[in-house]
Design an enzyme around this catalytic site. Structure first.
Site, PDB file in Angstrom:
ATOM      1  N   LEU A  25       0.845  -1.184   0.000  1.00 58.08           N
ATOM      2  CA  LEU A  25       0.000   0.000   0.000  1.00 58.08           C
ATOM      3  C   LEU A  25       0.885   1.240   0.000  1.00 58.08           C
ATOM      4  O   LEU A  25       1.692   1.429   0.910  1.00 58.08           O
ATOM      5  CB  LEU A  25      -0.893   0.025   1.251  1.00 58.08           C
ATOM      6  CG  LEU A  25      -1.812   1.257   1.368  1.00 58.08           C
ATOM      7  CD1 LEU A  25      -2.977   1.144   0.380  1.00 58.08           C
ATOM      8  CD2 LEU A  25      -2.340   1.436   2.788  1.00 58.08           C
ATOM      9  N   TYR A  60       6.070  12.224   3.960  1.00 58.91           N
ATOM     10  CA  TYR A  60       4.611  12.137   3.743  1.00 58.91           C
ATOM     11  C   TYR A  60       3.865  12.682   4.973  1.00 58.91           C
ATOM     12  O   TYR A  60       2.643  12.797   4.951  1.00 58.91           O
ATOM     13  CB  TYR A  60       4.167  10.691   3.484  1.00 58.91           C
ATOM     14  CG  TYR A  60       4.781  10.037   2.262  1.00 58.91           C
ATOM     15  CD1 TYR A  60       5.554  10.762   1.349  1.00 58.91           C
ATOM     16  CD2 TYR A  60       4.588   8.676   2.017  1.00 58.91           C
ATOM     17  CE1 TYR A  60       6.118  10.148   0.239  1.00 58.91           C
ATOM     18  CE2 TYR A  60       5.152   8.061   0.906  1.00 58.91           C
ATOM     19  CZ  TYR A  60       5.908   8.797   0.024  1.00 58.91           C
ATOM     20  OH  TYR A  60       6.466   8.178  -1.072  1.00 58.91           O
ATOM     21  N   GLU A 122      15.560   8.178  -1.148  1.00 59.97           N
ATOM     22  CA  GLU A 122      14.350   8.514  -1.908  1.00 59.97           C
ATOM     23  C   GLU A 122      14.651   9.083  -3.295  1.00 59.97           C
ATOM     24  O   GLU A 122      13.965   8.785  -4.266  1.00 59.97           O
ATOM     25  CB  GLU A 122      13.500   9.506  -1.102  1.00 59.97           C
ATOM     26  CG  GLU A 122      12.130   9.743  -1.689  1.00 59.97           C
ATOM     27  CD  GLU A 122      11.120  10.266  -0.665  1.00 59.97           C
ATOM     28  OE1 GLU A 122      10.005  10.573  -1.091  1.00 59.97           O
ATOM     29  OE2 GLU A 122      11.441  10.373   0.536  1.00 59.97           O
ATOM     30  N   TYR A 221       6.371   2.545  -8.504  1.00 61.28           N
ATOM     31  CA  TYR A 221       5.383   3.473  -7.940  1.00 61.28           C
ATOM     32  C   TYR A 221       4.496   4.021  -9.058  1.00 61.28           C
ATOM     33  O   TYR A 221       4.810   3.871 -10.243  1.00 61.28           O
ATOM     34  CB  TYR A 221       6.030   4.575  -7.096  1.00 61.28           C
ATOM     35  CG  TYR A 221       6.898   5.611  -7.784  1.00 61.28           C
ATOM     36  CD1 TYR A 221       6.361   6.605  -8.600  1.00 61.28           C
ATOM     37  CD2 TYR A 221       8.277   5.634  -7.569  1.00 61.28           C
ATOM     38  CE1 TYR A 221       7.157   7.575  -9.193  1.00 61.28           C
ATOM     39  CE2 TYR A 221       9.086   6.605  -8.155  1.00 61.28           C
ATOM     40  CZ  TYR A 221       8.522   7.580  -8.965  1.00 61.28           C
ATOM     41  OH  TYR A 221       9.315   8.537  -9.543  1.00 61.28           O
ATOM     42  N   THR A 226      -1.154   8.146 -12.170  1.00 60.64           N
ATOM     43  CA  THR A 226      -1.055   8.971 -10.967  1.00 60.64           C
ATOM     44  C   THR A 226      -2.150  10.018 -10.958  1.00 60.64           C
ATOM     45  O   THR A 226      -2.962  10.091 -11.885  1.00 60.64           O
ATOM     46  CB  THR A 226       0.345   9.629 -10.899  1.00 60.64           C
ATOM     47  OG1 THR A 226       0.449  10.361  -9.685  1.00 60.64           O
ATOM     48  CG2 THR A 226       0.589  10.552 -12.063  1.00 60.64           C
ATOM     49  N   LYS A 275      -1.273   3.413  -4.369  1.00 58.05           N
ATOM     50  CA  LYS A 275      -1.761   4.211  -3.242  1.00 58.05           C
ATOM     51  C   LYS A 275      -3.268   4.332  -3.357  1.00 58.05           C
ATOM     52  O   LYS A 275      -3.794   4.671  -4.418  1.00 58.05           O
ATOM     53  CB  LYS A 275      -1.120   5.600  -3.286  1.00 58.05           C
ATOM     54  CG  LYS A 275      -1.551   6.512  -2.159  1.00 58.05           C
ATOM     55  CD  LYS A 275      -2.659   7.449  -2.587  1.00 58.05           C
ATOM     56  CE  LYS A 275      -3.407   7.981  -1.370  1.00 58.05           C
ATOM     57  NZ  LYS A 275      -4.498   8.896  -1.733  1.00 58.05           N
TER      58      LYS A 275
END
Length: 328
Positions: A25, A60, A122, A221, A226, A275
């Site tokens: 997730l 986040y 990242e 991702y 998106t 997500k």
């Protein structure tokens, strides 16, 4: 290659002997527009639905909710800590080696966990260290920092040796940047994974092949495309989930375009981290273990590749380590 995955057992082996669940997730959302508690509820919904992999990050601003949800599910007896795979991320302002461990320890404190399962750099671009996550000068210009990815990597290796994380990896690295780590003199732990944008409109064949050769797992991702937020997303590419090919294949299996897109990637050995903070979609995205795509269908979906990124991060394209100038 990964058709034997099931809802109960869907882990892929990593090069360091650990394993990663093939679906997780994603928990990124705009902190300004997301009501408090939404993320925690979504993580609990996901764990109840069978997810064992949660992808998060300090930037986040919701790791406290993720940690709370994981701990609640452990105390309910629904899962044990070792069943859960949590991925955290080292932000751009924390690249100097002496900041790596304190940054990770801050994440562990926020999560109230003893370790993370995977900790990744990242982005390969360092920003000026300090309190500000997105540092700019008085003229609104981004404040970059001298990047030494190998030194940052060594600090991560030391954290792994100290037991603060099980595995270490990277995100948004191109081939050259991966090779810089892989060829580093005295390398102790090679990256187990590279988290990048990956979906049927951007299939990343060359980077996938390179990573397979080096036993690096790709984590995709935005596997469903998106959000259409023009402030940071390239909206010239049409919405992935409206694609007629994905829809038609979905109809054959009584599946949605989203489920077909996710299944496509896991059959290529790519981990997906869709997500969603909508309970119904969180559950739906997990229902990808009860069908499989034929070779012909895989080729049809591969042919959708447009080689266009949704997530370009153009505001940082003048950074010396901006990763997307290279072909892959």
């Amino acid at each position: 290659m990964t058709t034997n995955l099931t809802a109960k057992n869907h882990r892929l082996m990593l090069s360091d002997g650990n394993s990663i669940p093939v679906i997780g997730l994603g928990t990124y959302s705009d902190p300004k527009t997301t009501p408090k508690g939404t993320c925690a509820e979504s993580v609990k919904t996901a764990i109840d639905a069978g997810y064992r992999h949660i992808d998060g990050a300090f930037v986040y601003y919701n790791e406290h909710e993720v940690g709370q949800a994981i701990r609640e599910k452990i105390s309910e007896g629904k899962v044990k800590r070792e069943d859960i795979f949590y991925c955290g991320k080292l932000w751009n302002t924390c690249h100097p080696p002496e900041l790596v461990r304190p940054t990770l320890e801050k994440t562990l404190k926020i999560l109230q966990l003893d370790y993370v399962d995977l900790y990744i750099i990242e982005l390969p671009m360092a920003f000026k260290p300090g309190e500000r996550i997105y540092p700019k000068d008085e003229n609104g210009k981004w404040m970059y920092h001298e990047t030494d990815l190998c030194a940052t990597w060594e600090a991560l290796e030391a954290c792994k040796d100290a037991g603060l994380m099980k595995s270490i990896g990277v995100s948004n690295f191109n081939r050259r940047q991966l090779e810089m780590i892989l060829n580093k003199p005295g390398l102790k732990h090679k990256p187990v994974s590279n988290q990048i944008e990956c979906h049927p409109y951007f299939t990343q064949p060359k980077l996938l092949e390179f990573c397979k050769q080096h036993d690096i797992v790709l984590v995709g991702y935005s596997p469903l495309g998106t959000s259409r937020d023009e402030s940071w997303v390239n909206v010239s590419s049409p919405p992935l989930l409206e694609d007629p090919v994905l829809k038609a294949i979905g109809e054959k299996y009584n599946k949605t375009a989203a489920q077909v897109a996710l299944r496509f990637n896991i059959q290529r050995g790519v981990v997906v981290i869709p997500k969603s903070f909508t309970a119904e979609r969180i559950r739906e995205n997990f229902q990808i273990f009860d069908f499989s795509l034929t070779d012909k269908e895989m080729k049809e979906i591969e042919a959708l590749n447009k080689n266009i990124r949704y997530v370009e991060m153009l505001m940082w394209q003048d950074h010396p380590e901006y990763p997307f100038h290279d072909e892959y």
